[in-house]
Design a protein around this motif. Structure first.
Motif, short mmCIF file in Angstrom:
data_model
loop_
_atom_site.label_atom_id
_atom_site.label_comp_id
_atom_site.label_asym_id
_atom_site.label_seq_id
_atom_site.Cartn_x
_atom_site.Cartn_y
_atom_site.Cartn_z
N GLY A 65 42.53 36.14 54.64
CA GLY A 65 44.09 36.59 54.70
C GLY A 65 44.07 37.48 53.04
N LEU A 66 44.11 36.95 51.95
CA LEU A 66 43.96 36.75 51.06
C LEU A 66 43.27 37.96 50.07
N PHE A 67 41.80 38.22 51.06
CA PHE A 67 40.60 39.25 51.02
C PHE A 67 41.30 40.45 51.25
N VAL A 68 42.51 40.51 53.11
CA VAL A 68 42.65 42.00 53.55
C VAL A 68 44.22 42.38 52.58
N ILE A 69 45.12 41.63 52.80
CA ILE A 69 46.55 42.01 51.52
C ILE A 69 46.08 41.90 49.97
N GLY A 70 44.27 42.41 49.53
CA GLY A 70 43.73 42.49 48.40
C GLY A 70 44.32 42.15 47.22
N ARG A 71 44.95 40.28 47.49
CA ARG A 71 45.40 39.37 46.69
C ARG A 71 44.24 38.40 45.51
N PHE A 72 44.48 38.80 44.73
CA PHE A 72 43.49 37.92 43.86
C PHE A 72 42.24 38.59 43.51
N LYS A 73 42.18 39.94 43.05
CA LYS A 73 40.83 40.07 43.59
C LYS A 73 39.87 40.29 43.29
N TYR A 77 37.73 38.80 46.06
CA TYR A 77 36.48 39.99 46.39
C TYR A 77 35.38 39.33 45.65
N LEU A 78 34.87 38.27 45.06
CA LEU A 78 33.96 37.58 44.18
C LEU A 78 33.41 36.67 45.24
N ILE A 79 34.35 35.44 46.11
CA ILE A 79 34.12 34.88 46.61
C ILE A 79 33.58 35.54 48.12
N VAL A 80 33.99 35.98 48.39
CA VAL A 80 33.53 36.74 49.70
C VAL A 80 32.12 37.51 49.61
#
Length: 130
Positions: A65-73, A77-80
């Motif tokens: 969810g956070l990844f999709v909405i571009g939060r805390f990139k 993004y690093l965790i993904v």
């Protein structure tokens, strides 16, 4: 390339990566046995019960969810990227025998490149960020 084209490309990349992650997460909810077997076979983590798998899946849903909405990139993004890098490298033996039912494992590599590109270019990923 102008910033609009780049932002559009990164948005499409982010959404497509999120779709794959979401499908893997849904699998943890609806097919716990399969998810448990994957953890045992590829990550050498045995004995995960249903409640632990559900907790993992809920954590993944929050991350997606956070990844999709571009939060805390910087973090999401690093965790993904790390999660997908581990899942790409874990079945390494499958890459050594590609024509014995293992060809689909190779699809992880372009997605890993997409995850890296999203992380490296995160400052330009500005479309539909909240």
């Amino acid at each position: 390339m102008n910033n609009t084209k780049l932002a559009n490309a990164l948005l499409f990349m982010r959404l497509s990566v999120a779709l794959v992650l979401l499908m893997w997460t849904i699998d943890k909810f609806i097919n716990v046995g399969h998810a448990t077997a994957v953890f045992e076979k590829f990550y050498f983590i045995a004995g995960l019960g249903e409640s632990i798998m559900m907790a993992i899946a809920i954590g993944e849903l929050i991350l997606i969810g956070l990844f999709v909405i571009g939060r805390f990139k910087n973090i999401t993004y690093l965790i993904v990227l790390i999660i997908h890098a581990v899942s790409t490298l874990a079945p390494f033996a499958k890459y050594l025998d590609p024509y014995n039912g293992n060809l689909l494992f190779f699809t992880a590599w372009p997605m890993l490149a997409a995850c890296y590109a999203l992380y490296a270019l995160r400052e330009y990923d500005t479309k539909l960020n909240f």
